[in-house]
Scaffold this active site. Structure first.
Site, PDB file in Angstrom:
ATOM      1  N   GLU A 270       0.838  -1.211   0.000  1.00  0.00           N
ATOM      2  CA  GLU A 270       0.000   0.000   0.000  1.00  0.00           C
ATOM      3  C   GLU A 270       0.866   1.252   0.000  1.00  0.00           C
ATOM      4  OE1 GLU A 270      -3.292  -0.172  -0.542  1.00  0.00           O
ATOM      5  OE2 GLU A 270      -2.851  -2.310  -0.623  1.00  0.00           O
ATOM      6  N   TRP A 273       1.852   1.848  -3.412  1.00  0.00           N
ATOM      7  CA  TRP A 273       0.784   2.484  -4.211  1.00  0.00           C
ATOM      8  C   TRP A 273       0.882   4.006  -4.092  1.00  0.00           C
ATOM      9  CZ3 TRP A 273      -2.305   1.069  -7.990  1.00  0.00           C
ATOM     10  CH2 TRP A 273      -2.680  -0.270  -8.125  1.00  0.00           C
ATOM     11  N   TRP A 301     -21.244  11.410 -19.280  1.00  0.00           N
ATOM     12  CA  TRP A 301     -21.811  11.188 -17.955  1.00  0.00           C
ATOM     13  C   TRP A 301     -23.212  11.785 -17.925  1.00  0.00           C
ATOM     14  CZ3 TRP A 301     -18.716   8.053 -15.273  1.00  0.00           C
ATOM     15  CH2 TRP A 301     -17.338   8.053 -15.541  1.00  0.00           C
ATOM     16  N   ASN A 336     -10.395   2.867   3.181  1.00  0.00           N
ATOM     17  CA  ASN A 336     -10.108   2.615   1.756  1.00  0.00           C
ATOM     18  C   ASN A 336     -11.175   1.781   1.054  1.00  0.00           C
ATOM     19  OD1 ASN A 336      -8.320   2.642  -0.616  1.00  0.00           O
ATOM     20  ND2 ASN A 336      -8.200   0.441  -0.216  1.00  0.00           N
ATOM     21  N   TRP A 354     -16.106  11.066 -12.515  1.00  0.00           N
ATOM     22  CA  TRP A 354     -15.181  10.863 -11.398  1.00  0.00           C
ATOM     23  C   TRP A 354     -14.593  12.181 -10.918  1.00  0.00           C
ATOM     24  CZ3 TRP A 354     -10.119  12.402 -12.130  1.00  0.00           C
ATOM     25  CH2 TRP A 354      -9.676  12.547 -13.446  1.00  0.00           C
ATOM     26  N   TRP A 377      -9.550   7.682  -7.750  1.00  0.00           N
ATOM     27  CA  TRP A 377     -10.780   7.932  -8.525  1.00  0.00           C
ATOM     28  C   TRP A 377     -10.685   7.370  -9.936  1.00  0.00           C
ATOM     29  CZ3 TRP A 377     -15.622   9.113  -7.420  1.00  0.00           C
ATOM     30  CH2 TRP A 377     -15.890   9.569  -6.128  1.00  0.00           C
TER      31      TRP A 377
END
Ligand SMILES: Cc1cc2nc3c(=O)[nH]c(=O)nc-3n(C[C@H](O)[C@H](O)[C@H](O)COP(=O)(O)OP(=O)(O)OC[C@H]3O[C@@H](n4cnc5c(N)ncnc54)[C@H](O)[C@@H]3O)c2cc1C
Length: 469
Positions: A270, A273, A301, A336, A354, A377
């Site tokens: 993590e 990341w 959208w 998360n 998003w 996102w």
């Protein structure tokens, strides 16, 4: 006599701080400064939770510096102007800082470097907040990685940096004539009225959180990290990493001594990341404005403002989504797993861009960070790097049942459902009588129907055709 200014930004600590330590070691007089930048304070992306955390971390930093005989100078204004002014006042032979990789920061620092250069003051910046920055980890073809797994392998193969010692006592004090603003007593003095709970802030709080997690959390992280109601399931270090009240080197240096096998390795992943998204933003700054894959900028959208409001306030009729959003609004923090669920729901169920969700998160989150937020996102929306493919769509009901099986998280944040038994709490519409009594809304969309619309929307964008509803 050498005087060096250290400019604090996202490194609010006295231990393990690269540029601060260099400035202390190479100077007779260290001038630590923090500058309130109105361009940041007034940005629509900045909200009270983060300003409150920043303010309290600065209070702690100021005390820590004081205990070593140093004095934090606080100024407000345009950073280049303020630094040139301060450099002249203290007759500085240099200004040091730790690098920040966000597009605004890169532009700002370029301007600062030019202004200081014109004033005859060298500006030095240091790598500090990451193990690997910019183009340090590259593919065999000397390109930045855009896929996480090979990036993480290459990252892991690098030598790990060791923590830098805490700075020592002041050698010579800053002349008293050098004035400093007081720190505001409340974030409202900076234009941010806080209604959220206060997240523990400052260097000491970061150390405490790290210690507690290494003792209670990391060994079980492999499974615990997915359970939002588990207090020590994750570290809650994200605001500290965001503001640099703890450094990645300190964290990594403590891992080898912790027993925890798979938990430790998964947690380290993590942390990688975080670095992956920082290097994505640095190498592909267009992600701050649009999709990593430009073909998805064509997505049409079609969700409404009313649906967006229902999502923001936690009134969509999907209990896990609503509980998560109410938790975010009340505390400035979200687990998360829940971030993945609500972002997937906004984009794939409500068909809302998003980027609207990203902006809302940035304003609310105490750990709001452009690189991680944008990466998260775009991952959920399926528009990002090695994103979840667009056709992977979470079902908000089964996600709730899987990760909040007893419904305790939902009941904590959605009082309307407090008395609903566990087997119904994620699908309260199956008992219309209860819905009517509790005042909790019916689902605002039909998941199965929206899923099909979403797939059509993506297919249309991919084939370059308009439409898709
Ligand atoms: C839609 C979405 C938005 C997000 N926005 C942010 C954000 O604004 N700021 C932020 O710090 N994180 C963000 N994340 C990533 C992640 O949700 C948080 O870092 C994590 O929940 C913080 O809790 P923790 O400190 O207990 O994490 P832990 O599980 O203890 O992880 C340790 C640290 O690793 C880093 N990390 C963990 N997961 C990720 C990840 N997926 N991406 C990047 N870094 C990660 C964080 O710095 C975190 O503190 C987002 C994720 C999603 C899906």
């Amino acid at each position: 006599m050498k005087t060096i200014i250290h400019w604090f930004r996202r490194d609010l600590r006295v231990s393990d701080n690269t540029a601060l330590h260099e400035a202390w070691e190479r100077s007779e007089t260290l001038v630590p400064v923090f500058i309130w930048d109105d361009a940041i304070l007034r940005s629509p992306d900045v909200g009270p939770a983060r300003v409150a955390f920043l303010l309290r971390s600065l209070e702690a930093l100021s005390k820590n510096l004081e205990s070593l005989g140093h004095r934090l100078i606080v100024r407000r204004g345009e950073p280049a102007e303020q630094l040139v002014l301060l450099a002249r006042q203290v007759v500085a032979s240099g200004v040091f800082t730790n690098r920040d990789y966000e597009p605004y920061a890169v532009r700002r620092d370029r301007k600062v470097a030019e202004a200081l250069y014109a004033a005859g003051v060298p500006f030095e910046s240091f790598k500090d907040s990451v193990v690997a920055e910019g183009r340090e980890v590259l593919t065999g073809a000397k390109q930045p990685y855009t896929v996480f797994t090979p990036y993480s392998k290459a990252w892991r193969s690098r030598p790990m940096p060791v923590p830098i010692p805490r700075i020592g006592a002041a050698k010579r004090p800053i002349p008293t004539a050098i004035e400093s603003l007081s720190l505001p007593s409340d974030p409202s003095d900076l234009g941010h009225v806080v209604s959220q709970d206060l997240f523990p802030a400052g260097e000491h709080a970061a150390q405490q959180a790290l210690k507690a997690f290494l003792v209670d959390g990391v060994a079980g992280y492999d499974t615990g990290r997915n359970i939002p109601s588990l207090p020590s399931g994750t570290s809650r270090l994200s605001p500290h990493l965001r503001f640099g009240t703890v450094n990645i080197r300190t964290i990594l240096s403590k891992l080898p001594s912790v027993a925890g096998g798979a938990g430790v390795r998964t947690w380290e992943t993590e942390l990688i990341w975080r670095e992956f998204y920082i290097q994505i933003l640095a190498n592909f700054p267009h992600v701050a404005e649009g999709c990593f894959r430009p073909e998805y900028d064509r997505l049409e959208w079609s969700g409404t403002d009313e649906q967006f409001q229902a999502w923001c306030t936690g009134h969509t009729g999907f209990p896990i989504v609503d509980a998560a959003m109410r938790c975010l609004n009340a505390t400035g923090w979200m687990h998360n797993r829940l971030r993945m669920i609500v972002s997937m729901f906004l984009t794939k169920d409500l068909l809302i861009s998003w980027q609207r969700g990203e902006r809302y998160f940035m304003r609310q989150l105490v750990d709001g960070d452009l690189a991680a937020n944008n990466g998260g996102w775009q991952w959920s929306a399926g528009t990002g790097t090695d994103a979840a493919p667009y056709f992977r769509i979470f079902n908000p009901v089964s996600q709730g049942e899987k990760f909040d099986p007893a419904g305790s998280f939902v009941r904590q944040w959605v009082p309307e459902l407090r008395d609903v038994p566990a087997d119904r709490v994620h699908r309260p519409w199956e008992n219309p009588l209860l819905l009517g009594r509790s005042g909790y809304p019916a689902p605002i969309v039909d998941h199965a129907h929206q899923r099909e619309r979403c797939l059509a929307m993506f297919k249309a964008a991919r084939s370059g055709m308009a439409g898709g509803s």
